[in-house]
Design a protein around this motif. Structure first.
Motif, mmCIF file in Angstrom:
data_model
loop_
_atom_site.group_PDB
_atom_site.id
_atom_site.type_symbol
_atom_site.label_atom_id
_atom_site.label_comp_id
_atom_site.label_asym_id
_atom_site.label_seq_id
_atom_site.Cartn_x
_atom_site.Cartn_y
_atom_site.Cartn_z
ATOM 1 N N ALA A 106 0.830 -1.201 0.000
ATOM 2 C CA ALA A 106 0.000 0.000 0.000
ATOM 3 C C ALA A 106 0.865 1.252 0.000
ATOM 4 C CB ALA A 106 -0.930 -0.009 1.210
ATOM 5 N N HIS A 107 1.937 1.236 0.780
ATOM 6 C CA HIS A 107 2.855 2.376 0.837
ATOM 7 C C HIS A 107 3.513 2.613 -0.519
ATOM 8 C CE1 HIS A 107 5.754 5.146 2.674
ATOM 9 N NE2 HIS A 107 6.706 4.507 2.015
ATOM 10 N N ALA A 108 3.865 1.528 -1.222
ATOM 11 C CA ALA A 108 4.531 1.660 -2.520
ATOM 12 C C ALA A 108 3.612 2.269 -3.569
ATOM 13 C CB ALA A 108 5.026 0.290 -2.986
ATOM 14 N N ASP B 160 1.929 7.849 -4.347
ATOM 15 C CA ASP B 160 2.866 8.599 -5.182
ATOM 16 C C ASP B 160 3.976 9.275 -4.383
ATOM 17 O OD1 ASP B 160 1.759 7.898 -7.536
ATOM 18 O OD2 ASP B 160 0.890 9.847 -8.025
ATOM 19 N N ILE B 161 3.659 9.746 -3.185
ATOM 20 C CA ILE B 161 4.640 10.494 -2.400
ATOM 21 C C ILE B 161 5.873 9.642 -2.101
ATOM 22 C CG2 ILE B 161 3.650 9.872 -0.164
ATOM 23 C CD1 ILE B 161 5.175 13.279 -1.113
ATOM 24 N N SER B 162 5.717 8.305 -2.075
ATOM 25 C CA SER B 162 6.866 7.438 -1.795
ATOM 26 C C SER B 162 7.930 7.540 -2.887
ATOM 27 C CB SER B 162 6.417 5.984 -1.630
ATOM 28 O OG SER B 162 5.945 5.457 -2.857
ATOM 29 N N ALA C 199 2.585 1.229 9.983
ATOM 30 C CA ALA C 199 1.250 1.814 9.878
ATOM 31 C C ALA C 199 1.307 3.331 10.084
ATOM 32 C CB ALA C 199 0.307 1.163 10.887
ATOM 33 N N VAL C 200 2.118 3.762 11.049
ATOM 34 C CA VAL C 200 2.260 5.193 11.306
ATOM 35 C C VAL C 200 2.967 5.873 10.128
ATOM 36 C CG1 VAL C 200 3.276 6.921 12.841
ATOM 37 C CG2 VAL C 200 2.233 4.864 13.805
ATOM 38 N N ILE C 201 3.992 5.225 9.572
ATOM 39 C CA ILE C 201 4.696 5.778 8.409
ATOM 40 C C ILE C 201 3.734 5.941 7.240
ATOM 41 C CG2 ILE C 201 6.460 5.251 6.665
ATOM 42 C CD1 ILE C 201 8.004 3.831 8.971
ATOM 43 N N PHE C 202 2.918 4.919 7.000
ATOM 44 C CA PHE C 202 1.937 4.978 5.911
ATOM 45 C C PHE C 202 0.934 6.110 6.151
ATOM 46 C CE2 PHE C 202 -2.151 3.205 4.161
ATOM 47 C CZ PHE C 202 -1.850 3.449 2.833
ATOM 48 N N HIS C 203 0.470 6.234 7.377
ATOM 49 C CA HIS C 203 -0.468 7.311 7.737
ATOM 50 C C HIS C 203 0.173 8.675 7.506
ATOM 51 C CE1 HIS C 203 -2.850 10.011 10.281
ATOM 52 N NE2 HIS C 203 -3.815 9.104 10.256
ATOM 53 N N SER C 204 1.432 8.821 7.912
ATOM 54 C CA SER C 204 2.133 10.094 7.731
ATOM 55 C C SER C 204 2.329 10.405 6.247
ATOM 56 C CB SER C 204 3.492 10.070 8.450
ATOM 57 O OG SER C 204 3.314 9.952 9.844
ATOM 58 N N ALA C 205 2.618 9.367 5.442
ATOM 59 C CA ALA C 205 2.780 9.570 3.998
ATOM 60 C C ALA C 205 1.485 10.090 3.389
ATOM 61 C CB ALA C 205 3.202 8.265 3.331
ATOM 62 N N TYR D 288 -8.242 5.924 0.360
ATOM 63 C CA TYR D 288 -7.207 6.936 0.237
ATOM 64 C C TYR D 288 -6.847 7.160 -1.225
ATOM 65 C CZ TYR D 288 -3.849 3.075 -0.349
ATOM 66 O OH TYR D 288 -3.164 1.980 -0.796
ATOM 67 N N ASP D 289 -6.374 8.359 -1.518
ATOM 68 C CA ASP D 289 -5.988 8.727 -2.882
ATOM 69 C C ASP D 289 -4.469 8.692 -2.989
ATOM 70 O OD1 ASP D 289 -5.593 9.728 -5.368
ATOM 71 O OD2 ASP D 289 -6.548 11.677 -5.027
ATOM 72 N N PRO D 290 -3.914 7.768 -3.767
ATOM 73 C CA PRO D 290 -2.452 7.661 -3.841
ATOM 74 C C PRO D 290 -1.798 8.597 -4.850
ATOM 75 C CG PRO D 290 -3.427 5.896 -5.102
ATOM 76 C CD PRO D 290 -4.576 6.684 -4.519
ATOM 77 N N LYS D 291 -2.576 9.290 -5.670
ATOM 78 C CA LYS D 291 -2.020 10.029 -6.792
ATOM 79 C C LYS D 291 -1.713 11.478 -6.453
ATOM 80 C CE LYS D 291 -2.308 6.466 -9.428
ATOM 81 N NZ LYS D 291 -1.046 5.754 -9.790
#
Length: 366
Positions: A22-24, A27-29, A284-290, A341-344
């Motif tokens: 999910a993190h990958a 887009d911000i990653s 999970a916290v990293i993903f939330h922050s991203a 969530y919107d990844p773009k």
């Protein structure tokens, strides 16, 4: 900690892989990396003394174990393993890469200075991984010549006395088929990479397999040492990667404050679960922050701001100021389903990849 017993290690690994995937997709990653590199390092975790896994750490002077993490260049941990203090961490470098079940498949692995044993370089190369650790203690490292007659105009002093420190390529050629069989066995999980590297590390000098692994490792490590010396962008990339894993260690310790950060279970399986739970929560916290960072960027774009990907590349998701570590309990919200969530993001991240030095690894062998 008792809740750990309701979950199996395979279930935790699946949850970890889902979060990494999910993190990958966010887009911000892409501002932080492309997932092609990973850094491996361990951090001490306190435990009780009377159990099978715990040892008193010489480095920290107290009982415990090591949470050994593989941190992607996108800041998220791909795999976590709990290991004893007394073992060489380098033997676990390959295992984390092979046990990673996420869609993020790194080909380059960085480590701290302990990641330099010859068999580790050899096995990484045979499995198609480019091992490039952070190099220290240069005076204790040896460069190896391809033949006794080989001499170099400007760097010959690095290789010691002429005619010494020579690679035995005849032995490598004679053992090539056996080396490849071992590598394929490791890749197909017929033998543990950790068990193999332990045996090779303690191997007899009369054992042909050990000597062949050592010779291949000498070749690869010499090439990597020369790359590290001559390529400043590579040195910067290695330093940045190892800094990320050290920052993750501190971040995960901040997250794992329960029981004063002490693992209270003496069962090795439950200790492994605790280390994985801690890493899962940190992810999970990293993903939330991203997602939070992406939402702020999205708002700025809507307001007409021009976003430079270079600026985003300097933002770390290891943020703590916006996290209520002790939680916030609103029972009336329990039945509310979160929105997708919107990844773009409307940001061109390709220029970041174009600025990076091309990876000059050795290709896939096994």
């Amino acid at each position: 900690m008792a809740a750990n017993r309701h979950f199996s290690i395979p279930t935790l690994n699946e949850a970890i892989a889902d979060l990494v995937n999910a993190h990958a997709r966010v887009d911000i990653s892409q501002a932080w990396g492309d997932g092609s590199a990973v850094a491996a390092d361990g951090t001490h975790m306190d435990t009780y003394l009377n159990n099978l896994l715990t040892e008193t750490s010489v480095r920290y002077g107290k009982p415990g174990g090591i949470a050994y993490h593989h941190i992607s260049d996108t800041y998220i941990a791909l795999f976590t393993h709990f290991i004893p203090c007394g073992v060489g961490e380098a033997v676990y470098i390959i295992e984390g890469l092979l046990m990673n079940t996420s869609e993020v498949k790194p080909t380059t692995v960085h480590a701290d200075s302990q990641g330099q044993p010859f068999p580790v370089f050899a096995l990484a190369h045979l499995l198609g991984f480019d091992l490039m650790p952070r190099i220290r203690n240069w005076k204790d490292l040896t460069f190896y010549r391809p033949t006794k007659r080989t001499e170099y105009v400007h760097i010959d002093a690095l290789f010691g006395e002429p005619g010494r420190n020579v690679i035995d390529f005849d032995l490598i050629e004679s053992q090539y088929r056996h080396l490849m069989r071992v590598a394929v066995s490791v890749r197909e999980s017929a033998i543990s990479s950790t068990l193999l590297l332990r045996r090779l590390r303690a191997g007899s000098r009369k054992n042909a397999t050990y000597i062949a692994f050592r010779e291949v490792g000498r070749v690869i490590r010499t090439v990597q040492l020369l790359r590290y010396l001559s390529d400043a962008p590579v040195r910067r990339r290695v330093t940045a990667a190892t800094n990320k894993v050290e920052a993750f260690n501190g971040f995960s310790q901040w997250i794992g404050f329960g029981n004063g950060g002490v693992i209270t279970d003496n069962d090795p399986v439950e200790q492994e679960k605790t280390a994985k739970f801690n890493a899962l929560l940190a992810k999970a916290v990293i993903f939330h922050s991203a997602l939070d960072i992406a939402e702020i960027v999205r708002q700025l774009l809507e307001e007409g701001w021009e976003i430079d990907p270079e600026d985003l590349a300097h933002i770390s998701p290891y943020l703590t100021e916006h996290i209520r570590r002790f939680g916030e309990y609103s029972t009336h919200e329990l039945g509310i389903q979160p929105e997708a969530y919107d990844p773009k993001l409307d940001v061109d991240f390709t220029q970041l990849r174009e600025q990076e030095p091309a990876a000059s690894g050795f290709g896939t062998a096994a």
